[in-house]
Design a protein around this motif. Structure first.
Motif, PDB file in Angstrom:
ATOM      1  N   GLY A 175      -2.341  -2.403  -3.604  1.00  0.00           N
ATOM      2  CA  GLY A 175      -1.093  -2.821  -4.242  1.00  0.00           C
ATOM      3  C   GLY A 175       0.125  -2.941  -3.342  1.00  0.00           C
ATOM      4  N   THR A 176       1.197  -3.342  -3.973  1.00  0.00           N
ATOM      5  CA  THR A 176       2.500  -3.503  -3.323  1.00  0.00           C
ATOM      6  C   THR A 176       3.578  -3.059  -4.311  1.00  0.00           C
ATOM      7  N   VAL A 177       4.582  -2.418  -3.796  1.00  0.00           N
ATOM      8  CA  VAL A 177       5.726  -2.078  -4.639  1.00  0.00           C
ATOM      9  C   VAL A 177       6.867  -3.027  -4.291  1.00  0.00           C
ATOM     10  N   TYR A 178       7.479  -3.619  -5.327  1.00  0.00           N
ATOM     11  CA  TYR A 178       8.562  -4.596  -5.141  1.00  0.00           C
ATOM     12  C   TYR A 178       9.877  -4.012  -5.637  1.00  0.00           C
ATOM     13  N   MET A 179      10.945  -4.267  -4.880  1.00  0.00           N
ATOM     14  CA  MET A 179      12.243  -3.676  -5.193  1.00  0.00           C
ATOM     15  C   MET A 179      13.332  -4.736  -5.334  1.00  0.00           C
ATOM     16  N   ASP A 180      14.094  -4.574  -6.386  1.00  0.00           N
ATOM     17  CA  ASP A 180      15.287  -5.410  -6.595  1.00  0.00           C
ATOM     18  C   ASP A 180      16.499  -4.547  -6.259  1.00  0.00           C
ATOM     19  N   VAL A 181      17.071  -4.778  -5.092  1.00  0.00           N
ATOM     20  CA  VAL A 181      18.139  -3.922  -4.593  1.00  0.00           C
ATOM     21  C   VAL A 181      19.470  -4.244  -5.276  1.00  0.00           C
ATOM     22  N   LYS A 182      20.273  -3.232  -5.517  1.00  0.00           N
ATOM     23  CA  LYS A 182      21.598  -3.423  -6.105  1.00  0.00           C
ATOM     24  C   LYS A 182      22.482  -4.205  -5.137  1.00  0.00           C
ATOM     25  N   SER A 183      23.334  -5.056  -5.677  1.00  0.00           N
ATOM     26  CA  SER A 183      24.141  -5.946  -4.834  1.00  0.00           C
ATOM     27  C   SER A 183      25.008  -5.185  -3.848  1.00  0.00           C
ATOM     28  N   ASN A 231       0.811  -1.229   0.000  1.00  0.00           N
ATOM     29  CA  ASN A 231       0.000   0.000   0.000  1.00  0.00           C
ATOM     30  C   ASN A 231       0.846   1.283   0.000  1.00  0.00           C
ATOM     31  N   PRO A 232       1.763   1.418  -0.956  1.00  0.00           N
ATOM     32  CA  PRO A 232       2.645   2.586  -0.954  1.00  0.00           C
ATOM     33  C   PRO A 232       1.947   3.849  -1.463  1.00  0.00           C
ATOM     34  N   THR A 233       2.352   4.988  -0.944  1.00  0.00           N
ATOM     35  CA  THR A 233       1.868   6.276  -1.442  1.00  0.00           C
ATOM     36  C   THR A 233       2.816   6.767  -2.537  1.00  0.00           C
ATOM     37  N   ASN A 234       2.340   7.763  -3.314  1.00  0.00           N
ATOM     38  CA  ASN A 234       3.191   8.336  -4.359  1.00  0.00           C
ATOM     39  C   ASN A 234       4.453   8.954  -3.766  1.00  0.00           C
ATOM     40  N   SER A 235       4.295   9.565  -2.610  1.00  0.00           N
ATOM     41  CA  SER A 235       5.448  10.175  -1.937  1.00  0.00           C
ATOM     42  C   SER A 235       6.487   9.112  -1.556  1.00  0.00           C
ATOM     43  N   GLN A 236       6.027   7.977  -1.048  1.00  0.00           N
ATOM     44  CA  GLN A 236       6.954   6.892  -0.673  1.00  0.00           C
ATOM     45  C   GLN A 236       7.665   6.331  -1.899  1.00  0.00           C
ATOM     46  N   ILE A 237       6.927   6.186  -2.999  1.00  0.00           N
ATOM     47  CA  ILE A 237       7.538   5.655  -4.226  1.00  0.00           C
ATOM     48  C   ILE A 237       8.607   6.614  -4.739  1.00  0.00           C
ATOM     49  N   ASN A 238       8.326   7.923  -4.676  1.00  0.00           N
ATOM     50  CA  ASN A 238       9.325   8.908  -5.112  1.00  0.00           C
ATOM     51  C   ASN A 238      10.561   8.860  -4.226  1.00  0.00           C
ATOM     52  N   ASN A 239      10.346   8.671  -2.935  1.00  0.00           N
ATOM     53  CA  ASN A 239      11.483   8.567  -2.004  1.00  0.00           C
ATOM     54  C   ASN A 239      12.318   7.320  -2.305  1.00  0.00           C
ATOM     55  N   LEU A 240      11.645   6.220  -2.641  1.00  0.00           N
ATOM     56  CA  LEU A 240      12.365   4.992  -3.000  1.00  0.00           C
ATOM     57  C   LEU A 240      13.235   5.211  -4.231  1.00  0.00           C
ATOM     58  N   LYS A 241      12.672   5.891  -5.226  1.00  0.00           N
ATOM     59  CA  LYS A 241      13.429   6.141  -6.452  1.00  0.00           C
ATOM     60  C   LYS A 241      14.620   7.065  -6.198  1.00  0.00           C
ATOM     61  N   SER A 242      14.473   7.994  -5.288  1.00  0.00           N
ATOM     62  CA  SER A 242      15.543   8.960  -5.021  1.00  0.00           C
ATOM     63  C   SER A 242      16.744   8.340  -4.308  1.00  0.00           C
ATOM     64  N   THR A 243      16.552   7.180  -3.670  1.00  0.00           N
ATOM     65  CA  THR A 243      17.675   6.546  -2.965  1.00  0.00           C
ATOM     66  C   THR A 243      18.709   5.959  -3.923  1.00  0.00           C
ATOM     67  N   ASP A 244      18.320   5.695  -5.162  1.00  0.00           N
ATOM     68  CA  ASP A 244      19.221   5.115  -6.178  1.00  0.00           C
ATOM     69  C   ASP A 244      19.855   3.812  -5.685  1.00  0.00           C
ATOM     70  N   MET A 245      19.056   3.004  -4.983  1.00  0.00           N
ATOM     71  CA  MET A 245      19.546   1.738  -4.428  1.00  0.00           C
ATOM     72  C   MET A 245      19.094   0.527  -5.233  1.00  0.00           C
ATOM     73  N   PHE A 246      18.198   0.741  -6.208  1.00  0.00           N
ATOM     74  CA  PHE A 246      17.512  -0.408  -6.791  1.00  0.00           C
ATOM     75  C   PHE A 246      17.770  -0.553  -8.293  1.00  0.00           C
ATOM     76  N   ASN A 247      17.836  -1.812  -8.714  1.00  0.00           N
ATOM     77  CA  ASN A 247      17.900  -2.105 -10.144  1.00  0.00           C
ATOM     78  C   ASN A 247      16.541  -1.892 -10.789  1.00  0.00           C
ATOM     79  N   SER A 248      15.491  -2.156 -10.027  1.00  0.00           N
ATOM     80  CA  SER A 248      14.131  -1.963 -10.541  1.00  0.00           C
ATOM     81  C   SER A 248      13.160  -1.772  -9.383  1.00  0.00           C
ATOM     82  N   ILE A 249      12.098  -1.035  -9.660  1.00  0.00           N
ATOM     83  CA  ILE A 249      11.006  -0.846  -8.698  1.00  0.00           C
ATOM     84  C   ILE A 249       9.711  -1.168  -9.441  1.00  0.00           C
TER      85      ILE A 249
END
Length: 839
Positions: free
Chosen positions: A215-223, A72-90
């Protein structure tokens, strides 16, 4: 001053004619080049293919590349996830509903309907599925289904564009709708009872479903960010009341140790091949060029320059390479494409076998490097004799014997040196480089053969069955759903004719109290093992103090018969009666250091928070890795060990514990009939079924392929070693024919010379055997230790019989070859041979 003529065409003609006049030599040289190129290319191709396919298998079983989820992510949380630059994909997923059919309820199976966005589908799901036909749905009435779903719906033969009616529950309503099949695929999830239907984005919008609500947001974190992900996300993402970020175990982490061990084994075998191949090519070409040095001397007398002679020698080697290297590469390619699919399909059993691809990793770099190495070896092997032929004077070239002149040594004032065995010893080590090459050739060939033989013996089918398949049949509730294995099913099985006993395993996830004696040492060990900082461990411990439910363990209940079976195989016995009474709990030692787990003691308290029930047990650490009777337990926080208690004790703490496993043993004469009945029962309930006979059959096929592949490599390598030895002995004796003729002329008989040469061969064999029994045994043991990282059931089996056989063969070859070569090479009389010297 001598001026070099530009006679390129003449040099080419001499090179070609020299090749034509040495057909036997050319055949051996080309075979040596083919063998080396073929072995290097095929071994690396198979090794790399295994590593890539093993990774794909783990991803397929995992079902997604993502390992972190936020519901149940919010748009703000998704933007914060993208800003961390930790993931191969979201990737995003919206839950739509479930298919509502009586047949699914009856068989305790389910079909989940969901929407996934483009990034989720392309980057997180596609790497984990196969056989994709069609495309992801775009229209509101289009769907994509897994083949399991089509099977559950009775539509296994459906094609793209077919209409499929589905009754499903959405937004608390049951709806009947006809969908058009836009695509289907094969998935490999361990859970056997679940199918998936993927719908379009338009369908989600029409039904007013949103990511934040459904919904759910799934993240593939960089090694490189894996160790820091949890800490960073806890700071960057502000969670709502009902939100919790979950971290799933990444099965591809298993890959590191396996691939490292596989890589090391492949590299070791490749190094053996490279060294053996180098020695073989070097020896064949060195002998060939050595024999032609007198011819090169004649060329020098008529004005051929050293540079031109080197061109002739290298030109011959290059022409031989142009024939041998392509053939070797083609053979390596053919073998790779034929052997890899067979090997991959038989290497694993059960769901792993279905998920293991049989793709051949055609990497041009492997074949380019193999070709370059072979070419480099060929050119290096002719460098020394070409240099000798090009640099010495014409007179010296005509008299060249292949022996390297040595500085005169002080005379030995003794008659012992004249004894045949002493002369043989001095002869071996007066050419130290040649002696070293002989020892190395024999050693590498033999040790490679023994290493491969030991590897195959260590992973034998008997070891696998003893370690992993303790029961005739196993039925497992993989997704831990209630009543999938219930009393009704157990009673049905008990009533089957031929059933001897059934062990029932129950499991539950329950809270354990933190204590410094049992739980804390496991947490400290595993956090250190994974390279996680003390700060993160302290943060987790602080959170546990605030919310003790975070410290949950997988608690496994085992019945009286199973604990007795387990105790019978333990070296250090446990108090079975205390265990049955509910006074003793067994704690799995996997999370503890091997040096300290035996000293761990104390008590552990297990709590059922819902029913406010708790129980305290004395603990006993156990290591089941060599027995394999107890289940591994369900997922728990990292560092919290699995705890085993009696089934009666678990029932008292948690009446709702789930039956997860049935171990079934039967009368052998009814085994085949029972297997068919149990398999049918398991399939209708979506349960995982495993049979010892099927596992044995599958492993036997795998073992057969490994024996053919490994045995073939080993035999080729030992033949290379023996050929190297024979080649070197021929070279050595031919270069000493003049010396031996002189010895014979001053009174030494042929019988004495043969005896001396026999002693030389014997010394070569004995010294090589000495290296094998010392250094070689260490290498063999190292190979087994690496093998254990690939196959935990591997057992060190010393290759006694192959070693004794090889010792006998090597000694016979070493003893017979020198005198046989001397006999062939000395058909002329002593006088004729001495005259040859002075020509």
């Amino acid at each position: 001053m001598r001026f070099e003529n530009n006679n390129k065409e003449v040099i080419k003609k001499i090179t070609n004619r020299s090749l034509k006049s040495n057909k036997t030599r050319n055949t051996f040289a080309i075979l040596a080049i083919i063998l080396t190129t073929f072995m290097i290319s095929s071994v690396f191709s198979i090794g790399i293919s295994f590593a890539k396919n093993y990774r794909t298998m783990n991803l397929r079983i995992q079902g997604t590349t993502a390992t972190i989820a936020l519901p149940n992510p919010t748009n703000s949380q998704i933007n914060n996830l993208k800003s961390t630059d930790m993931f191969n994909s979201i990737g995003k997923e919206i839950r739509v509903g479930k298919v509502s059919l009586d047949s699914l309820k009856k068989n305790r199976t389910k079909i989940i309907i969901k929407y996934i966005d483009k990034e989720n589908y392309e980057k997180q799901i596609i790497p984990c599925i196969s056989d994709i036909k069609g495309s992801y749905p775009k229209k509101e009435n289009e769907v994509m289904m897994s083949k399991k779903t089509l099977e559950l719906l009775g539509q296994s033969s459906a094609k793209i564009g077919d209409k499929i009616k589905v009754r499903y529950k959405i937004n608390s309503k049951v709806v009947d709708k006809e969908f058009t099949l836009s695509g289907y695929y094969t998935d490999y999830a361990i859970i056997e009872d679940t199918g998936y239907i993927l719908v379009s984005e338009k369908f989600v919008k029409v039904n007013n479903l949103s990511l934040e609500k459904n919904g759910t947001v799934y993240m593939d974190v960089k090694s490189k960010e894996r160790n820091n992900a949890q800490d960073i996300l806890s700071k960057e993402i502000k969670l709502n009341k009902n939100q919790k970020i979950s971290y799933a175990y990444d099965r591809t982490d298993d890959l590191s140790d396996t691939v490292l061990s596989t890589t090391l084994i492949v590299v070791i075998i490749a190094l053996f091949i490279i060294l053996n191949g180098y020695l073989l090519i070097y020896n064949v070409l060195y002998i060939a060029v050595n024999k032609d040095i007198n011819f090169y001397g004649l060329l020098k007398t008529i004005g051929t320059s050293p540079k031109q002679i080197k061109k002739i020698v290298k030109g011959q080697a290059l022409r031989l390479s142009l024939i041998g290297i392509p053939i070797g590469l083609i053979l390596g390619l053919v073998v790779s494409f034929k052997i890899v699919p067979i090997t991959m399909s038989t290497l694993f059993a059960g769901y792993q076998a279905s998920a293991m691809p049989s793709d051949v990793s055609f990497n041009p770099i492997i074949f380019i490097l193999s070709a370059l190495f072979s070419l480099f070896t060929v050119m290096m092997s002719c460098k020394k004799p070409a240099k000798i032929a090009g640099n010495i004077s014409p007179t010296e070239a005509l008299r060249y014997s292949g022996s390297t002149p040595k500085k005169s040594k002080k005379n030995r004032k003794t008659t012992k040196g004249g004894k045949l065995y002493k002369m043989a010893w001095y002869n071996i080590f007066r050419e130290k480089k040649r002696a070293f090459v002989v020892f190395l050739s024999l050693f590498m060939g033999i040790i490679t053969f023994l290493s491969v033989n030991t590897f195959l013996s260590s992973v034998s089918v008997d070891n696998y069955i003893d370690r992993h398949v303790k029961n005739d049949f196993e039925i497992e509730n993989m997704d831990m759903k209630e009543n999938k294995i219930n009393d009704n099913l157990v009673n049905k099985i008990k009533n089957i004719n031929g059933i001897e006993n059934i062990n029932i395993v129950k499991e539950s996830s329950l809270q354990v109290d933190m204590n410094n004696e049992v739980i804390l040492p496991a947490l400290k060990t595993i956090y250190q093992r994974f390279g996680v900082s003390d700060k993160e461990l302290n943060t987790y411990l602080e959170n546990v103090k605030k919310d003790p439910s975070l410290l949950s363990a997988s608690v496994v209940g085992i019945d009286d018969n199973l604990i007795e079976r387990f105790n019978d195989e333990l070296k250090e016995k446990i108090d079975v009666e205390s265990f049955k009474k509910g006074e003793l709990a067994l704690v799995d030692s996997w999370y503890y250091d091997t040096d300290i787990y035996k000293n761990i003691s104390g008590k552990v308290t297990i709590r059922n928070i819902k029913d406010n029930i708790s129980s305290t047990f004395n603990i006993k650490m156990i290591n089941d890795s060599t027995i394999g009777l107890l289940p591994s337990g369900q997922a728990a926080p990292v560092g919290v060990p699995t705890i085993f208690i009696s089934s009666n004790s678990l029932e008292k703490i948690d009446k709702n514990s789930i039956t997860s496993l049935l171990y079934i043993n039967v009368d052998k004469k009814y085994e085949e009939k029972i297997k068919l009945e149990l398999k049918k029962m398991s399939n209708t309930r979506g349960l995982w079924f495993e049979s010892k006979s099927e596992s044995t059959e599958s492993f036997n096929k795998s073992q057969m392929v490994m024996n053919i592949l490994g045995g073939g490599i080993a035999i080729i390598l030992i033949l290379i070693g023996i050929l190297n030895f024979i080649n070197i002995m021929i070279t050595g004796i031919n270069s000493r024919l003049k010396e031996l003729a002189v010895l014979e002329s001053i009174g030494m008989t042929k019988k004495q010379i043969k005896k001396m040469l026999t002693f030389e061969g014997l010394y070569y064999g004995l010294i090589t055997i000495g290296f094998i029994l010392t250094i070689g045994v260490g290498i063999i043991y190292g190979v087994v230790e690496l093998t254990k990282n690939i196959a935990d059931y591997a057992v060190f089996v010393f290759p006694t019989v192959p070693l004794i056989f090889l010792i006998i063969v090597i000694l016979l070859i070493c003893i017979i070859t020198p005198s046989f070569v001397f006999k062939i090479s000395t058909k002329q009389s002593v006088t004729e041979r001495i005259r040859e010297i002075d020509k």
